[in-house]
Design a protein around this motif. Structure first.
Motif, short mmCIF file in Angstrom:
data_model
loop_
_atom_site.label_atom_id
_atom_site.label_comp_id
_atom_site.label_asym_id
_atom_site.label_seq_id
_atom_site.Cartn_x
_atom_site.Cartn_y
_atom_site.Cartn_z
N ILE A 30 -0.61 -74.05 -49.45
CA ILE A 30 -1.94 -74.09 -50.04
C ILE A 30 -2.85 -73.17 -49.21
O ILE A 30 -3.29 -73.55 -48.13
CB ILE A 30 -2.52 -75.52 -50.07
CG1 ILE A 30 -1.58 -76.52 -50.73
CG2 ILE A 30 -3.91 -75.51 -50.74
CD1 ILE A 30 -1.32 -76.29 -52.20
N PRO A 31 -3.11 -71.95 -49.69
CA PRO A 31 -4.07 -71.09 -49.00
C PRO A 31 -5.48 -71.67 -49.15
O PRO A 31 -5.86 -72.10 -50.24
CB PRO A 31 -3.96 -69.76 -49.73
CG PRO A 31 -2.63 -69.81 -50.43
CD PRO A 31 -2.44 -71.25 -50.77
N ASN A 35 -0.03 -71.44 -41.49
CA ASN A 35 0.07 -70.04 -41.07
C ASN A 35 -1.36 -69.51 -41.02
O ASN A 35 -2.15 -69.78 -41.94
CB ASN A 35 0.86 -69.22 -42.08
CG ASN A 35 2.25 -69.76 -42.29
OD1 ASN A 35 2.94 -70.11 -41.35
ND2 ASN A 35 2.68 -69.82 -43.55
N THR A 36 -1.68 -68.76 -39.98
CA THR A 36 -3.00 -68.11 -39.90
C THR A 36 -2.83 -66.68 -39.45
O THR A 36 -1.87 -66.34 -38.76
CB THR A 36 -3.93 -68.82 -38.88
OG1 THR A 36 -3.39 -68.68 -37.56
CG2 THR A 36 -4.16 -70.28 -39.22
N PRO A 37 -3.80 -65.83 -39.79
CA PRO A 37 -3.80 -64.50 -39.18
C PRO A 37 -4.11 -64.63 -37.69
O PRO A 37 -4.65 -65.65 -37.25
CB PRO A 37 -4.93 -63.77 -39.92
CG PRO A 37 -5.62 -64.76 -40.77
CD PRO A 37 -4.89 -66.04 -40.71
N ARG A 38 -3.77 -63.64 -36.93
CA ARG A 38 -4.08 -63.66 -35.50
C ARG A 38 -5.59 -63.57 -35.25
O ARG A 38 -6.08 -64.05 -34.25
CB ARG A 38 -3.38 -62.52 -34.78
CG ARG A 38 -1.92 -62.80 -34.56
CD ARG A 38 -1.27 -61.67 -33.76
NE ARG A 38 0.09 -62.04 -33.47
CZ ARG A 38 0.49 -62.62 -32.36
NH1 ARG A 38 -0.37 -62.91 -31.42
NH2 ARG A 38 1.76 -62.93 -32.18
N ASP A 39 -6.29 -62.93 -36.16
CA ASP A 39 -7.73 -62.75 -36.01
C ASP A 39 -8.46 -63.85 -36.80
O ASP A 39 -8.42 -63.86 -38.03
CB ASP A 39 -8.15 -61.37 -36.54
CG ASP A 39 -9.61 -61.07 -36.32
OD1 ASP A 39 -10.37 -61.96 -35.90
OD2 ASP A 39 -10.00 -59.91 -36.57
N PRO A 40 -9.14 -64.76 -36.11
CA PRO A 40 -9.82 -65.85 -36.82
C PRO A 40 -11.01 -65.39 -37.65
O PRO A 40 -11.57 -66.17 -38.41
CB PRO A 40 -10.26 -66.78 -35.68
CG PRO A 40 -10.40 -65.89 -34.50
CD PRO A 40 -9.33 -64.83 -34.67
N LYS A 41 -11.40 -64.12 -37.52
CA LYS A 41 -12.50 -63.61 -38.35
C LYS A 41 -12.09 -63.50 -39.81
O LYS A 41 -12.94 -63.39 -40.68
CB LYS A 41 -12.96 -62.25 -37.82
CG LYS A 41 -13.64 -62.35 -36.48
CD LYS A 41 -14.03 -60.98 -35.99
CE LYS A 41 -14.59 -61.09 -34.57
NZ LYS A 41 -14.81 -59.76 -33.99
N LEU A 42 -10.79 -63.52 -40.08
CA LEU A 42 -10.31 -63.54 -41.46
C LEU A 42 -10.16 -65.01 -41.86
O LEU A 42 -9.26 -65.69 -41.39
CB LEU A 42 -8.96 -62.81 -41.57
CG LEU A 42 -8.36 -62.74 -42.97
CD1 LEU A 42 -9.27 -61.95 -43.91
CD2 LEU A 42 -6.99 -62.09 -42.92
N TYR A 98 -8.78 -67.50 -43.45
CA TYR A 98 -7.60 -67.85 -44.25
C TYR A 98 -6.69 -68.74 -43.42
O TYR A 98 -6.44 -68.47 -42.24
CB TYR A 98 -6.83 -66.59 -44.67
CG TYR A 98 -5.52 -66.91 -45.35
CD1 TYR A 98 -5.46 -67.06 -46.72
CD2 TYR A 98 -4.36 -67.09 -44.60
CE1 TYR A 98 -4.27 -67.37 -47.34
CE2 TYR A 98 -3.16 -67.41 -45.22
CZ TYR A 98 -3.12 -67.55 -46.59
OH TYR A 98 -1.95 -67.86 -47.19
N VAL A 99 -6.19 -69.78 -44.04
CA VAL A 99 -5.11 -70.59 -43.48
C VAL A 99 -4.21 -70.99 -44.64
O VAL A 99 -4.69 -71.37 -45.71
CB VAL A 99 -5.62 -71.83 -42.70
CG1 VAL A 99 -6.44 -72.75 -43.57
CG2 VAL A 99 -4.48 -72.60 -42.07
N GLY A 100 -2.91 -70.83 -44.46
CA GLY A 100 -1.94 -71.26 -45.47
C GLY A 100 -1.34 -72.58 -45.00
O GLY A 100 -0.48 -72.59 -44.13
N MET A 101 -1.81 -73.68 -45.56
CA MET A 101 -1.32 -75.01 -45.15
C MET A 101 0.03 -75.28 -45.82
O MET A 101 0.16 -75.16 -47.04
CB MET A 101 -2.32 -76.10 -45.55
CG MET A 101 -3.67 -76.00 -44.84
SD MET A 101 -3.58 -76.17 -43.04
CE MET A 101 -2.93 -77.83 -42.86
#
Length: 193
Positions: A54-55, A94-101, A103-106
């Motif tokens: 779930i993004p 899953n998350t990008p390395r940069d928290p400024k984006l 997005y999290v894929g639960m």
């Protein structure tokens, strides 16, 4: 409306705001399969090797217990951060390395709901499928759903950026991951293929 998340042993607990979900997707990429193999827990992958995700907006995720047990790994030095509960190796996100984006894929394995409740909240599994060419069994592509899902993810990310949302259950206030990621070696990655 909130939905409870919980690792398999119950040490890590939290909740998500299901209204902040962008879409429901099943990813068949080799990296998602490698992550599931790294964890070594059954039931994460479907019969074709897909992971139900779930993004959503990172601000929609909150841990209420066991946050110190939430850890991450990466399949390469610049790869996505893949979060799991270190106590029982339940996949979380899953998350990008940069928290400024924003997005999290639960990974839905950590939701404390029945399959029917999951379908009612986010739609049926496989509505949007990604990386079907990497599936280990035939999977029908969903090009229209893929395009619409991509637009919903983009709109959600843009909205979170415009609202200047910085909160993330996976990063501290300075933008560092809560746990330093364990980056596996090329040899370890090859063994997970």
């Amino acid at each position: 409306m909130t939905m409870t998340l919980r690792c398999r042993c119950g040490a890590v607990q939290g909740e998500i705001d299901e209204g902040r979900a962008y879409v429901r997707a099943t990813c068949y990429c080799k990296d998602c399969r490698a992550f599931a193999r790294y964890l070594g827990v059954p039931g994460v992958l479907d019969a074709a090797g897909g992971t139900d995700i779930i993004p959503m907006a990172p601000a929609a995720v909150r841990f209420t217990a066991g946050q110190g047990l939430v850890t991450c790994m990466s399949l390469s030095p610049k790869g996505v951060l893949r979060w799991y509960a270190s106590c029982c190796r339940t996949p979380l996100a899953n998350t990008p390395r940069d928290p400024k984006l924003p997005y999290v894929g639960m990974v839905t394995d950590c939701f404390l709901v029945t399959p029917h409740q999951l379908d009612a909240a986010f739609g049926p599994r496989g509505r949007v499928v990604l990386n079907t060419r990497s599936a280990i069994a035939p999977v029908r592509a969903t090009p229209l759903a893929f395009a619409l899902g991509g637009l919903r993810i983009f709109a959600g990310i843009l909205g979170a950026r415009l609202r200047r949302e910085r909160a993330s259950a996976f990063f501290d206030g300075s933008g560092r991951p809560l746990q330093a990621p364990h980056v596996i070696t090329r040899e370890e990655r090859a063994a997970l293929s």
